[in-house]
Design a protein around this motif. Structure first.
Motif, PDB file in Angstrom:
ATOM      1  N   ILE A  10       0.491  -1.286  -0.106  1.00 31.89           N
ATOM      2  CA  ILE A  10       0.406   0.115   0.131  1.00 31.89           C
ATOM      3  C   ILE A  10       1.051   1.121   0.197  1.00 31.89           C
ATOM      4  N   GLN A  11       2.191   1.344   0.497  1.00 33.97           N
ATOM      5  CA  GLN A  11       2.966   2.573   0.853  1.00 33.97           C
ATOM      6  C   GLN A  11       3.280   2.917  -0.427  1.00 33.97           C
ATOM      7  N   PRO A  12       3.668   1.604  -0.899  1.00 34.72           N
ATOM      8  CA  PRO A  12       4.984   2.357  -2.533  1.00 34.72           C
ATOM      9  C   PRO A  12       3.339   2.744  -3.837  1.00 34.72           C
ATOM     10  N   ASP A  19       3.224  11.272  -5.968  1.00 36.70           N
ATOM     11  CA  ASP A  19       5.068  11.978  -6.789  1.00 36.70           C
ATOM     12  C   ASP A  19       4.136  12.261  -8.386  1.00 36.70           C
ATOM     13  N   TYR A  20       2.510  11.332  -8.863  1.00 35.41           N
ATOM     14  CA  TYR A  20       1.799  11.908  -9.583  1.00 35.41           C
ATOM     15  C   TYR A  20       1.329  13.016  -9.532  1.00 35.41           C
ATOM     16  N   VAL A  27       4.312  22.439  -7.623  1.00 35.81           N
ATOM     17  CA  VAL A  27       5.050  22.558  -8.957  1.00 35.81           C
ATOM     18  C   VAL A  27       4.648  23.535  -9.880  1.00 35.81           C
ATOM     19  N   LEU A  28       4.850  23.929 -10.806  1.00 34.16           N
ATOM     20  CA  LEU A  28       4.646  25.068 -11.170  1.00 34.16           C
ATOM     21  C   LEU A  28       3.852  24.253 -12.681  1.00 34.16           C
ATOM     22  N   ASN A  29       2.676  25.376 -12.375  1.00 27.48           N
ATOM     23  CA  ASN A  29       1.559  24.800 -13.414  1.00 27.48           C
ATOM     24  C   ASN A  29       1.684  26.023 -14.620  1.00 27.48           C
TER      25      ASN A  29
END
Length: 168
Positions: A10-12, A19-20, A27-29
């Motif tokens: 579950i953790q991965p 991350d995705y 992040v820069l949008n």
């Protein structure tokens, strides 16, 4: 293979989601300013700036089409008017809900970085909505080509809605 019941793997999965699918403030949008020859514009994750939201998922439910939106700049309020950038139509946000699995929690306002759902908006996945103060369009999410392809001609309304959700 993981299992939530056995708490294996579950953790991965949760790490991959972070991350995705990062929060817009991490992040820069960018968006394209349609009124200025599609010049790139950096979106700032602030609730005080004009609203820019992206429809990223459509679902046909018992109350009609449920449109999932992510707010990248500004805020969405129940009862406010938003502009569908592609068509130029103004739409009233009659109901805003925060989804919890299959349960809906009615909310009055959604801020920057949050995900909500609303009813009664005729759009396709990847469409941009603003509060009318700016004429920005976000680019649709990148979806890699399928390994196997198959052409299907819609024969029912449900199949047509499915193709609308994926291909606009």
């Amino acid at each position: 293979m993981g299992s939530a019941l056995a708490n294996r793997g579950i953790q991965p999965v949760l790490d991959a989601v972070c991350d995705y699918l990062p929060n817009p403030s991490e992040v820069l949008n960018t968006a394209l300013d349609i009124s200025k020859d599609e010049a790139p514009v950096n979106l700032v994750p602030s609730s005080s700036l004009p609203t820019v939201a992206l429809a990223f998922k459509l679902e046909e439910g018992k109350y009609g089409q449920l449109t999932y939106l992510r707010v990248y700049q500004g805020k969405l309020k129940k009862g406010s008017m938003i502009t569908h950038v592609k068509s130029g139509k103004k739409v009233k946000v009659a109901r805003l809900v925060r989804m919890h699995s299959e349960d809906m929690e009615d909310v009055d306002q959604i801020g920057t970085g949050e995900i909500c759902a609303t009813f009664g908006i005729d759009c396709a996945s990847g469409d941009t909505f603003t509060d009318g103060q700016v004429d920005y369009s976000m680019s649709s999410m990148f979806v890699p080509d399928a390994v196997v392809s198959l052409a299907i001609t819609p024969k029912t309304k449900d199949a047509a809605n499915f193709s609308k959700a994926w291909y606009g």
